[in-house]
Scaffold this motif. Sequence first.
Motif, PDB file in Angstrom:
ATOM      1  N   ASN A  22       0.844  -1.197   0.000  1.00  0.00           N
ATOM      2  CA  ASN A  22       0.000   0.000   0.000  1.00  0.00           C
ATOM      3  C   ASN A  22       0.879   1.247   0.000  1.00  0.00           C
ATOM      4  O   ASN A  22       1.814   1.364   0.770  1.00  0.00           O
ATOM      5  CB  ASN A  22      -0.926   0.015   1.205  1.00  0.00           C
ATOM      6  CG  ASN A  22      -1.987  -1.052   1.133  1.00  0.00           C
ATOM      7  OD1 ASN A  22      -1.909  -1.951   0.311  1.00  0.00           O
ATOM      8  ND2 ASN A  22      -2.978  -0.971   1.996  1.00  0.00           N
ATOM      9  N   GLN A  23       0.567   2.170  -0.884  1.00  0.00           N
ATOM     10  CA  GLN A  23       1.212   3.475  -0.981  1.00  0.00           C
ATOM     11  C   GLN A  23       2.693   3.406  -1.361  1.00  0.00           C
ATOM     12  O   GLN A  23       3.453   4.324  -1.059  1.00  0.00           O
ATOM     13  CB  GLN A  23       1.033   4.263   0.313  1.00  0.00           C
ATOM     14  CG  GLN A  23      -0.410   4.500   0.652  1.00  0.00           C
ATOM     15  CD  GLN A  23      -0.604   5.240   1.953  1.00  0.00           C
ATOM     16  OE1 GLN A  23       0.342   5.579   2.643  1.00  0.00           O
ATOM     17  NE2 GLN A  23      -1.843   5.500   2.301  1.00  0.00           N
ATOM     18  N   LEU A  24       3.110   2.342  -2.018  1.00  0.00           N
ATOM     19  CA  LEU A  24       4.472   2.266  -2.540  1.00  0.00           C
ATOM     20  C   LEU A  24       4.457   2.729  -3.990  1.00  0.00           C
ATOM     21  O   LEU A  24       3.501   2.491  -4.717  1.00  0.00           O
ATOM     22  CB  LEU A  24       5.000   0.833  -2.500  1.00  0.00           C
ATOM     23  CG  LEU A  24       5.530   0.307  -1.191  1.00  0.00           C
ATOM     24  CD1 LEU A  24       6.071  -1.101  -1.380  1.00  0.00           C
ATOM     25  CD2 LEU A  24       6.613   1.179  -0.621  1.00  0.00           C
ATOM     26  N   PRO A  25       5.529   3.367  -4.436  1.00  0.00           N
ATOM     27  CA  PRO A  25       5.591   3.736  -5.853  1.00  0.00           C
ATOM     28  C   PRO A  25       5.695   2.479  -6.725  1.00  0.00           C
ATOM     29  O   PRO A  25       6.249   1.462  -6.307  1.00  0.00           O
ATOM     30  CB  PRO A  25       6.846   4.598  -5.951  1.00  0.00           C
ATOM     31  CG  PRO A  25       7.619   4.348  -4.723  1.00  0.00           C
ATOM     32  CD  PRO A  25       6.676   3.836  -3.686  1.00  0.00           C
ATOM     33  N   GLU A  26       5.170   2.576  -7.917  1.00  0.00           N
ATOM     34  CA  GLU A  26       5.123   1.420  -8.815  1.00  0.00           C
ATOM     35  C   GLU A  26       6.518   0.893  -9.147  1.00  0.00           C
ATOM     36  O   GLU A  26       6.716  -0.311  -9.254  1.00  0.00           O
ATOM     37  CB  GLU A  26       4.374   1.793 -10.098  1.00  0.00           C
ATOM     38  CG  GLU A  26       4.126   0.620 -11.029  1.00  0.00           C
ATOM     39  CD  GLU A  26       3.223  -0.451 -10.428  1.00  0.00           C
ATOM     40  OE1 GLU A  26       3.414  -1.628 -10.782  1.00  0.00           O
ATOM     41  OE2 GLU A  26       2.354  -0.132  -9.607  1.00  0.00           O
ATOM     42  N   ASP A  27       7.504   1.790  -9.290  1.00  0.00           N
ATOM     43  CA  ASP A  27       8.845   1.317  -9.623  1.00  0.00           C
ATOM     44  C   ASP A  27       9.432   0.459  -8.500  1.00  0.00           C
ATOM     45  O   ASP A  27      10.127  -0.534  -8.758  1.00  0.00           O
ATOM     46  CB  ASP A  27       9.777   2.482  -9.953  1.00  0.00           C
ATOM     47  CG  ASP A  27      10.068   3.378  -8.762  1.00  0.00           C
ATOM     48  OD1 ASP A  27       9.134   3.647  -7.970  1.00  0.00           O
ATOM     49  OD2 ASP A  27      11.222   3.809  -8.606  1.00  0.00           O
ATOM     50  N   GLU A  28       9.141   0.794  -7.265  1.00  0.00           N
ATOM     51  CA  GLU A  28       9.637   0.000  -6.145  1.00  0.00           C
ATOM     52  C   GLU A  28       8.966  -1.373  -6.111  1.00  0.00           C
ATOM     53  O   GLU A  28       9.624  -2.386  -5.845  1.00  0.00           O
ATOM     54  CB  GLU A  28       9.409   0.731  -4.822  1.00  0.00           C
ATOM     55  CG  GLU A  28      10.039   0.031  -3.641  1.00  0.00           C
ATOM     56  CD  GLU A  28       9.978   0.849  -2.368  1.00  0.00           C
ATOM     57  OE1 GLU A  28      10.385   0.308  -1.320  1.00  0.00           O
ATOM     58  OE2 GLU A  28       9.546   2.013  -2.393  1.00  0.00           O
ATOM     59  N   ILE A  29       7.688  -1.428  -6.401  1.00  0.00           N
ATOM     60  CA  ILE A  29       6.975  -2.709  -6.430  1.00  0.00           C
ATOM     61  C   ILE A  29       7.558  -3.607  -7.518  1.00  0.00           C
ATOM     62  O   ILE A  29       7.799  -4.797  -7.294  1.00  0.00           O
ATOM     63  CB  ILE A  29       5.463  -2.482  -6.637  1.00  0.00           C
ATOM     64  CG1 ILE A  29       4.870  -1.751  -5.436  1.00  0.00           C
ATOM     65  CG2 ILE A  29       4.737  -3.800  -6.868  1.00  0.00           C
ATOM     66  CD1 ILE A  29       3.449  -1.284  -5.633  1.00  0.00           C
ATOM     67  N   SER A  63      -4.153  -7.675  -3.904  1.00  0.00           N
ATOM     68  CA  SER A  63      -4.333  -6.278  -4.321  1.00  0.00           C
ATOM     69  C   SER A  63      -5.120  -5.511  -3.264  1.00  0.00           C
ATOM     70  O   SER A  63      -5.710  -6.093  -2.364  1.00  0.00           O
ATOM     71  CB  SER A  63      -5.061  -6.211  -5.663  1.00  0.00           C
ATOM     72  OG  SER A  63      -6.414  -6.565  -5.494  1.00  0.00           O
ATOM     73  N   ALA A  64      -5.131  -4.208  -3.441  1.00  0.00           N
ATOM     74  CA  ALA A  64      -5.866  -3.347  -2.516  1.00  0.00           C
ATOM     75  C   ALA A  64      -7.359  -3.339  -2.820  1.00  0.00           C
ATOM     76  O   ALA A  64      -8.130  -2.732  -2.079  1.00  0.00           O
ATOM     77  CB  ALA A  64      -5.316  -1.928  -2.558  1.00  0.00           C
ATOM     78  N   GLY A  65      -7.770  -3.986  -3.876  1.00  0.00           N
ATOM     79  CA  GLY A  65      -9.184  -4.043  -4.223  1.00  0.00           C
ATOM     80  C   GLY A  65      -9.622  -2.822  -5.012  1.00  0.00           C
ATOM     81  O   GLY A  65      -8.840  -1.903  -5.266  1.00  0.00           O
ATOM     82  N   ASN A  66     -10.879  -2.822  -5.389  1.00  0.00           N
ATOM     83  CA  ASN A  66     -11.405  -1.722  -6.206  1.00  0.00           C
ATOM     84  C   ASN A  66     -11.402  -0.391  -5.468  1.00  0.00           C
ATOM     85  O   ASN A  66     -11.227   0.660  -6.075  1.00  0.00           O
ATOM     86  CB  ASN A  66     -12.831  -2.046  -6.659  1.00  0.00           C
ATOM     87  CG  ASN A  66     -12.855  -3.192  -7.642  1.00  0.00           C
ATOM     88  OD1 ASN A  66     -11.869  -3.463  -8.312  1.00  0.00           O
ATOM     89  ND2 ASN A  66     -13.983  -3.872  -7.726  1.00  0.00           N
ATOM     90  N   TRP A  67     -11.617  -0.420  -4.179  1.00  0.00           N
ATOM     91  CA  TRP A  67     -11.692   0.821  -3.404  1.00  0.00           C
ATOM     92  C   TRP A  67     -10.394   1.156  -2.696  1.00  0.00           C
ATOM     93  O   TRP A  67     -10.313   2.172  -2.004  1.00  0.00           O
ATOM     94  CB  TRP A  67     -12.834   0.753  -2.397  1.00  0.00           C
ATOM     95  CG  TRP A  67     -14.186   0.683  -3.041  1.00  0.00           C
ATOM     96  CD1 TRP A  67     -14.479   0.926  -4.354  1.00  0.00           C
ATOM     97  CD2 TRP A  67     -15.407   0.369  -2.402  1.00  0.00           C
ATOM     98  NE1 TRP A  67     -15.814   0.768  -4.564  1.00  0.00           N
ATOM     99  CE2 TRP A  67     -16.417   0.427  -3.384  1.00  0.00           C
ATOM    100  CE3 TRP A  67     -15.756   0.048  -1.111  1.00  0.00           C
ATOM    101  CZ2 TRP A  67     -17.737   0.177  -3.106  1.00  0.00           C
ATOM    102  CZ3 TRP A  67     -17.086  -0.204  -0.845  1.00  0.00           C
ATOM    103  CH2 TRP A  67     -18.061  -0.137  -1.824  1.00  0.00           C
ATOM    104  N   GLY A  68      -9.397   0.306  -2.801  1.00  0.00           N
ATOM    105  CA  GLY A  68      -8.106   0.582  -2.202  1.00  0.00           C
ATOM    106  C   GLY A  68      -8.060   0.434  -0.691  1.00  0.00           C
ATOM    107  O   GLY A  68      -7.200   1.017  -0.043  1.00  0.00           O
ATOM    108  N   ILE A  69      -8.979  -0.334  -0.119  1.00  0.00           N
ATOM    109  CA  ILE A  69      -9.010  -0.455   1.336  1.00  0.00           C
ATOM    110  C   ILE A  69      -8.523  -1.808   1.829  1.00  0.00           C
ATOM    111  O   ILE A  69      -8.342  -2.000   3.028  1.00  0.00           O
ATOM    112  CB  ILE A  69     -10.429  -0.176   1.888  1.00  0.00           C
ATOM    113  CG1 ILE A  69     -11.450  -1.126   1.277  1.00  0.00           C
ATOM    114  CG2 ILE A  69     -10.804   1.266   1.656  1.00  0.00           C
ATOM    115  CD1 ILE A  69     -12.833  -1.007   1.876  1.00  0.00           C
ATOM    116  N   SER A  70      -8.321  -2.753   0.913  1.00  0.00           N
ATOM    117  CA  SER A  70      -7.797  -4.062   1.316  1.00  0.00           C
ATOM    118  C   SER A  70      -6.284  -3.998   1.420  1.00  0.00           C
ATOM    119  O   SER A  70      -5.660  -3.002   1.073  1.00  0.00           O
ATOM    120  CB  SER A  70      -8.213  -5.123   0.299  1.00  0.00           C
ATOM    121  OG  SER A  70      -9.611  -5.245   0.270  1.00  0.00           O
TER     122      SER A  70
END
Length: 115
Positions: free
Chosen positions: A9-16, A34-41
């Motif tokens: 969560n909240q990591l930049p895409e390049d780091e992932i 994944s964090a899900g559709n709402w980004g809360i998972s």
Amino acid sequence: MAHLLYRLNQLPEDEIIEIRQLLDDAGIEYYETSAGNWGISLAAIWLHDDSQLEEAKEHLEKYHRYRAQAARQQPVESWWSHARRRPIKVLAFSALIAALFYLLLAPFVAMMTSA
């Protein structure tokens, strides 16, 4: 049993992407949630096998040292250099901040002068 290795969560895409590549190169089996559709998972990387946990943590520790060193070597732009590069933007934001201060403080100044 699955083991949580790293929260994404909240990591930049390049780091992932770099973490995935690191685990793939080391031959460590993992899966992602994944964090899900709402980004809360919980977006995270999980290990299939607990026996690979220590190895994965060692690789991540080396990676974080490398990333921190790379971040320290990047020059940090000062406020003055930013103002010289984008003077109109800096002036516009400065005027906006001054206007907000005026709107916030004007009632108090009027109240103090009338008393």
